[in-house]
Scaffold this active site. Structure first.
Site, PDB file in Angstrom:
ATOM      1  N   LEU A   1       3.158  -4.845 -12.311  1.00 48.75           N
ATOM      2  CA  LEU A   1       2.250  -4.632 -13.433  1.00 48.75           C
ATOM      3  C   LEU A   1       1.126  -5.656 -13.499  1.00 48.75           C
ATOM      4  O   LEU A   1       0.346  -5.646 -14.451  1.00 48.75           O
ATOM      5  CB  LEU A   1       3.040  -4.672 -14.751  1.00 48.75           C
ATOM      6  CG  LEU A   1       4.056  -3.538 -14.937  1.00 48.75           C
ATOM      7  CD1 LEU A   1       4.877  -3.763 -16.195  1.00 48.75           C
ATOM      8  CD2 LEU A   1       3.369  -2.188 -14.997  1.00 48.75           C
ATOM      9  N   ARG A   2       1.055  -6.531 -12.494  1.00 51.74           N
ATOM     10  CA  ARG A   2      -0.012  -7.536 -12.529  1.00 51.74           C
ATOM     11  C   ARG A   2      -1.393  -6.881 -12.508  1.00 51.74           C
ATOM     12  O   ARG A   2      -2.320  -7.369 -13.136  1.00 51.74           O
ATOM     13  CB  ARG A   2       0.126  -8.506 -11.350  1.00 51.74           C
ATOM     14  CG  ARG A   2       1.221  -9.524 -11.525  1.00 51.74           C
ATOM     15  CD  ARG A   2       1.016 -10.731 -10.604  1.00 51.74           C
ATOM     16  NE  ARG A   2       2.140 -11.637 -10.713  1.00 51.74           N
ATOM     17  CZ  ARG A   2       3.128 -11.737  -9.840  1.00 51.74           C
ATOM     18  NH1 ARG A   2       3.127 -10.958  -8.776  1.00 51.74           N
ATOM     19  NH2 ARG A   2       4.110 -12.590 -10.009  1.00 51.74           N
ATOM     20  N   GLY A   3      -1.539  -5.803 -11.745  1.00 50.41           N
ATOM     21  CA  GLY A   3      -2.824  -5.122 -11.668  1.00 50.41           C
ATOM     22  C   GLY A   3      -3.287  -4.623 -13.029  1.00 50.41           C
ATOM     23  O   GLY A   3      -4.464  -4.778 -13.404  1.00 50.41           O
TER      24      GLY A   3
ATOM     25  N   ASP B   1      -0.868 -11.814  -3.832  1.00 50.14           N
ATOM     26  CA  ASP B   1      -0.597 -11.163  -5.114  1.00 50.14           C
ATOM     27  C   ASP B   1      -0.763 -12.120  -6.286  1.00 50.14           C
ATOM     28  O   ASP B   1      -0.927 -11.684  -7.428  1.00 50.14           O
ATOM     29  CB  ASP B   1       0.822 -10.583  -5.109  1.00 50.14           C
ATOM     30  CG  ASP B   1       1.091  -9.698  -6.318  1.00 50.14           C
ATOM     31  OD1 ASP B   1       0.325  -8.747  -6.528  1.00 50.14           O
ATOM     32  OD2 ASP B   1       2.051  -9.978  -7.051  1.00 50.14           O
ATOM     33  N   ARG B   2      -0.699 -13.440  -6.019  1.00 53.46           N
ATOM     34  CA  ARG B   2      -0.837 -14.432  -7.087  1.00 53.46           C
ATOM     35  C   ARG B   2      -2.295 -14.611  -7.528  1.00 53.46           C
ATOM     36  O   ARG B   2      -2.556 -15.168  -8.580  1.00 53.46           O
ATOM     37  CB  ARG B   2      -0.278 -15.791  -6.632  1.00 53.46           C
ATOM     38  CG  ARG B   2       1.221 -15.811  -6.475  1.00 53.46           C
ATOM     39  CD  ARG B   2       1.911 -15.645  -7.805  1.00 53.46           C
ATOM     40  NE  ARG B   2       3.355 -15.482  -7.638  1.00 53.46           N
ATOM     41  CZ  ARG B   2       4.177 -15.195  -8.631  1.00 53.46           C
ATOM     42  NH1 ARG B   2       3.702 -15.024  -9.836  1.00 53.46           N
ATOM     43  NH2 ARG B   2       5.471 -15.041  -8.413  1.00 53.46           N
TER      44      ARG B   2
END
Length: 422
Positions: free
Chosen positions: A360-362, A279-280
């Site tokens: 919300l990274r996407g 995910d990073r």
């Protein structure tokens, strides 16, 4: 895609993984210890020692981390003697991987890229060939952390103290660093080491900066990242989340900035990557083996040319390399002027929501990547086409895995994109 990158029909290359570069060793920062009285734990610019009430306490102050000019000159000389790198412009195909890498150079805040694919498809070759295209940045002369003279968040402790005292900083232009993280690296080599015995016996504490310090404001590349030891994965997770690396040894704490673009590559057959680390990575690129027989022959011939005379081979792609460098420099300069309509932002978030993307990274990464594509195309407005180009790479690795699902996650993202944007 080829016209976008400014490349011509060339070939994919395969560079041995045992790539190494000569690294000149900067002088290490030393810290002096002076006795005094203190209560509890004291921190001085990221440095601290645990003490007990009423007892004499060591106060730590950074004294010197300067590197003389001669060591900088040695750095330049060593780079001239480095092993030749295969030109980025000479790699044909693998457009998805090349675009992801270029977008991260244009906007480092995208958060890096994870490259997964078959063995022998030129993953590490392409990443390492990026070094020739990296732009120059301003750094404080002699600082082992590549401190930004304009950004306090990217400054080392000593540089920040100098700024607070009103001292004038010596600034030089240098290329963005690319640091390789070997699989067998120890935690001390990655984070840096502290000589506790010297601190207690001589009253002088020396800190040896590690790979995270060298990678600050640069690129940290991990080949076969899915085989990385868990304790090193934890270190990367911590630094990637906070942008700082903290070394804790026997009650002594030292912190320094560690903001880097994380690039990893690996073969999915050799093991999966921990979801926390996956995910990073801002983007995810998939690489496949070239099936066309003519292209495979072309690859073999071009590789033979490079092995026979690397200097001549690199010269033949000099013009295309310079054109790519100019594109990147121009895109970085124009990035802040690129705008994206609110309607497009809402649709991006709708795609993420309907795909059940956690967090919300996407959304953030897709917005940034779309702006970088527009800047690379020399435009100041993001279009739906720009979003379609990058949204599979930004969301593919963030979807929840369904063991019964046979369709590729990238295709799921594209299907949802056209459903929402139509």
């Amino acid at each position: 895609m080829l016209s976008l990158l400014g490349t011509s029909s060339s070939s994919t290359a395969f560079l041995p993984r045992s790539f190494s570069s000569s690294i000149s060793k900067s002088s290490v920062p030393s810290l002096s210890l002076t006795p005094g009285l203190s209560f509890g734990r004291k921190f001085y610019g990221g440095l601290g020692i645990q003490g007990k009430k009423g007892r004499s306490q060591f106060h730590l102050t950074v004294t010197n981390v300067a590197t003389d000019v001669s060591s900088v000159e040695q750095n330049v000389a060593s780079k001239e003697n480095q092993r030749p790198v295969y030109p980025f412009a000479a790699i044909v195909g693998q457009d998805e991987m090349k675009l992801c890498l270029l977008l991260n150079v244009i906007d480092p805040k995208i958060g890096g890229v994870m490259i997964m694919g078959d063995r022998g498809t030129g993953k590490s070759t392409t990443v390492r060939s990026l070094t020739d295209l990296l732009p120059e940045i301003e750094v404080v002369l002699g600082d082992p952390y590549n401190s930004d003279p304009e950004d306090p968040e990217s400054m080392g402790i000593e540089v920040r103290e100098s700024v607070m005292k009103g001292k004038e900083l010596s600034v030089v232009m240098t290329k963005i660093n690319m640091v390789d993280l070997p699989l067998g690296a120890t935690e001390d080599r990655v984070c840096g080491t502290i000589d506790i015995e010297k601190a207690l016996t001589e009253g002088v504490k020396a800190f040896e900066p590690g790979l995270l310090a060298k990678a600050n404001r640069g690129i940290l590349y991990v080949d076969e990242v899915n085989l990385l030891d868990d304790h090193l994965v934890d270190v990367l997770l911590d630094s990637a989340a906070s942008g700082w690396n903290t070394v804790e040894r026997e009650g002594i704490s030292i912190s320094h900035p560690a903001r880097f673009i994380l690039i990893g590559s690996g073969n999915p057959e050799e093991g999966e990557l921990r979801p926390q680390l996956l995910d990073r990575f801002g983007m995810h690129a998939q690489v496949g083996t070239v099936r066309d027989a003519e292209l495979r022959v072309k690859i073999v011939e071009e590789r033979a040319r490079f092995d026979k005379n690397p200097k001549e081979f690199r010269e033949s792609y000099k013009v295309e390399q310079e054109k790519l460098q100019q594109q990147i420099t121009s895109a970085r300069a124009n990035l802040s002027q690129v705008q994206i309509d609110r309607d497009l932002k809402v649709k991006i978030s709708k795609v993420c929501s309907e795909l059940n993307v956690d967090g919300l990274r996407g959304d953030i990464v897709t917005n940034r990547a779309a702006k970088a594509v527009a800047a690379l195309k020399n435009r100041d407005t993001v279009t739906a086409e720009d979003i379609a180009t990058v949204i599979p790479n930004c969301l593919r690795h963030r979807l929840r895995k369904d063991p019964l699902e046979s369709i590729d996650s990238g295709l799921l993202v594209i299907e949802k994109f056209y459903e929402v944007f139509s």
